[in-house]
Design a protein around this motif. Structure first.
Motif, PDB file in Angstrom:
ATOM      1  N   UNK A  44     -19.248  20.557 -33.191  1.00 52.14           N
ATOM      2  CA  UNK A  44     -18.700  20.469 -34.543  1.00 52.14           C
ATOM      3  C   UNK A  44     -19.315  21.525 -35.464  1.00 52.14           C
ATOM      4  N   UNK A  45     -20.635  21.716 -35.357  1.00 52.61           N
ATOM      5  CA  UNK A  45     -21.318  22.721 -36.198  1.00 52.61           C
ATOM      6  C   UNK A  45     -20.752  24.104 -35.923  1.00 52.61           C
ATOM      7  N   UNK A  46     -20.601  24.448 -34.647  1.00 53.64           N
ATOM      8  CA  UNK A  46     -20.094  25.777 -34.295  1.00 53.64           C
ATOM      9  C   UNK A  46     -18.604  25.910 -34.627  1.00 53.64           C
ATOM     10  N   UNK A  47     -17.830  24.820 -34.449  1.00 49.08           N
ATOM     11  CA  UNK A  47     -16.411  24.840 -34.838  1.00 49.08           C
ATOM     12  C   UNK A  47     -16.258  25.134 -36.328  1.00 49.08           C
ATOM     13  N   UNK A  48     -17.092  24.481 -37.146  1.00 48.88           N
ATOM     14  CA  UNK A  48     -17.005  24.671 -38.599  1.00 48.88           C
ATOM     15  C   UNK A  48     -17.310  26.114 -38.989  1.00 48.88           C
ATOM     16  N   UNK A  49     -18.240  26.736 -38.277  1.00 46.99           N
ATOM     17  CA  UNK A  49     -18.557  28.150 -38.539  1.00 46.99           C
ATOM     18  C   UNK A  49     -17.344  29.014 -38.192  1.00 46.99           C
ATOM     19  N   UNK A 102     -14.180  28.155 -37.831  1.00 46.08           N
ATOM     20  CA  UNK A 102     -12.981  27.855 -38.627  1.00 46.08           C
ATOM     21  C   UNK A 102     -13.200  28.029 -40.125  1.00 46.08           C
ATOM     22  N   UNK A 103     -14.455  28.348 -40.503  1.00 42.85           N
ATOM     23  CA  UNK A 103     -14.817  28.485 -41.926  1.00 42.85           C
ATOM     24  C   UNK A 103     -14.521  27.206 -42.718  1.00 42.85           C
ATOM     25  N   UNK A 104     -14.709  26.059 -42.064  1.00 42.18           N
ATOM     26  CA  UNK A 104     -14.503  24.771 -42.731  1.00 42.18           C
ATOM     27  C   UNK A 104     -15.725  24.442 -43.585  1.00 42.18           C
ATOM     28  N   UNK A 105     -15.460  24.059 -44.827  1.00 39.34           N
ATOM     29  CA  UNK A 105     -16.555  23.826 -45.768  1.00 39.34           C
ATOM     30  C   UNK A 105     -17.040  22.386 -45.804  1.00 39.34           C
ATOM     31  N   UNK A 106     -16.235  21.455 -45.293  1.00 34.91           N
ATOM     32  CA  UNK A 106     -16.602  20.031 -45.328  1.00 34.91           C
ATOM     33  C   UNK A 106     -16.488  19.411 -43.947  1.00 34.91           C
ATOM     34  N   UNK A 107     -17.344  18.443 -43.687  1.00 34.05           N
ATOM     35  CA  UNK A 107     -17.288  17.678 -42.437  1.00 34.05           C
ATOM     36  C   UNK A 107     -17.842  16.288 -42.746  1.00 34.05           C
ATOM     37  N   UNK A 108     -17.096  15.253 -42.386  1.00 34.37           N
ATOM     38  CA  UNK A 108     -17.509  13.861 -42.624  1.00 34.37           C
ATOM     39  C   UNK A 108     -17.835  13.601 -44.096  1.00 34.37           C
ATOM     40  N   UNK A 109     -17.045  14.247 -44.967  1.00 34.53           N
ATOM     41  CA  UNK A 109     -17.206  14.019 -46.393  1.00 34.53           C
ATOM     42  C   UNK A 109     -18.396  14.710 -47.024  1.00 34.53           C
ATOM     43  N   UNK A 110     -19.073  15.558 -46.269  1.00 30.42           N
ATOM     44  CA  UNK A 110     -20.244  16.283 -46.783  1.00 30.42           C
ATOM     45  C   UNK A 110     -20.085  17.775 -46.486  1.00 30.42           C
ATOM     46  N   UNK A 111     -20.824  18.639 -47.201  1.00 28.66           N
ATOM     47  CA  UNK A 111     -20.733  20.070 -46.903  1.00 28.66           C
ATOM     48  C   UNK A 111     -21.129  20.353 -45.455  1.00 28.66           C
ATOM     49  N   UNK A 112     -20.431  21.274 -44.823  1.00 27.61           N
ATOM     50  CA  UNK A 112     -20.758  21.673 -43.448  1.00 27.61           C
ATOM     51  C   UNK A 112     -22.165  22.258 -43.401  1.00 27.61           C
TER      52      UNK A 112
END
Length: 328
Positions: A79-84, A86-96
């Motif tokens: 998930x951490x690497x996916x967010x990087x 995909x440039x996703x700024x939020x995960x589980x309601x908190x900042x990535x």
């Protein structure tokens, strides 16, 4: 027995182990960034499946806790690497993680979780678990990591490619999502010293509910209410994602409708979401998506006939149904 209660019970067990595994990480910034998503919540479905599969074949839950923690560490790393990526700024309601600590530290956090996962499996040392079973469980977990990377690469290669076959799509979601769920159930059965037939059946059970989980995500994206989803309805359409629904519609559509679907997917706008859904309805791809997910869950439940009746088996049946019953 309620699914949420089952997940809470097993989550509390694995949380203690995750705290222990990550307690020695230093410096503080690396420890904090590594723990961030774990502390942010999540259903902890995968570690629950490890422990339940162990119990279902007659093993002891406590013997599978370290492998359960390992599977959750791998999921969180991905998930951490996916967010990087995909440039996703939020995960589980908190900042990535990368939004708080920056990309370099987030990469290190993911790498730390990845490495700690293997350490956790190798620390399984009890009188009940033969060393060869631990090695087999480790091989299973390692194999799923390779699959996750390949699945992510396939997904990236599909971007902008509107000629993806259903077979290729199913292979991608197996590697990206279902492989780790299959690894969870298989490694649990191995730690529990299940028979080869039981191990194989539980691995297939995990694969089928993992595929259904991702396919149900595709389905929910167009049939749910926004407040249930936690994001706008049709966001996959806006992002131009290849989902089973899109693949099936494109395969069956007239050349004119196919061109319109592709045009909508390329636009990356929410203005034509309703029209896209109309076209999916026209070619039966929404119902088809639901039917595939439903069929996978029913087949998964039948595979559990190989283990004796127990509370663990009942929980595995309920978790299979939960894949279809959830609203987000």
């Amino acid at each position: 027995m309620e699914v949420i209660d089952i997940l809470k019970r097993y989550s509390s067990i694995v949380d203690e182990e995750l705290d222990r595994v990550l307690a020695t990480v230093e410096p503080d910034k690396l420890q904090e960034s590594s723990e961030h998503l774990i502390r942010a919540g999540g259903k902890k479905l995968r570690p629950a499946l490890v422990m339940l599969s162990c119990e279902a074949v007659g093993g002891k839950r406590e013997d599978a806790v370290k492998t359960a923690a390992a599977v959750e560490l791998i999921h969180t790393f991905s998930l951490i690497h996916d967010d990087i990526m995909d440039k996703d700024e939020m995960r589980r309601g908190k900042p990535s993680v990368h939004m708080i600590w920056g990309e370099p530290m987030a990469i290190l956090a993911g790498d730390t979780l990845f490495s700690k996962a293997f350490e956790a499996v190798l620390e399984t040392g009890t009188d009940h678990v033969p060393s060869e079973n631990v090695i087999s469980a480790l091989k299973t977990v390692v194999g799923s990591c390779i699959d996750i990377c390949e699945g992510q690469a396939f997904d990236m290669c599909f971007e902008g490619n509107f000629d993806v076959s259903e077979e290729a799509y199913m292979k991608m979601i197996y590697k990206k999502t279902a492989a780790l769920i299959a690894a969870a159930t298989k490694s649990g059965a191995l730690i529990g010293a299940g028979s080869p037939e039981q191990v194989e059946a539980l691995a297939e059970y995990g694969k089928l509910i993992g595929l259904a989980f991702q396919i149900q995500d595709d389905y929910l994206d167009v049939v749910s209410e926004e407040e249930d989803l936690g994001k706008p309805v049709g966001s996959d359409i806006v992002e131009g994602k290849m989902t089973l629904m899109v693949v099936k519609a494109l395969a069956n559509a007239s050349s004119e409708d196919k061109e319109e679907i592709i045009s909508i997917l390329k636009t990356n706008s929410d203005t034509n979401v309703e029209r896209a859904i109309e076209l999916f309805e026209k070619y039966g791809s929404i119902k088809y998506t639901y039917d595939v997910a439903h069929d996978n869950v029913e087949r998964a439940k039948q595979l559990l006939d190989i283990v004796e009746d127990s509370s663990a088996k009942e929980a595995l049946m309920l978790l299979a149904d939960f894949v279809l019953e959830r609203t987000h």
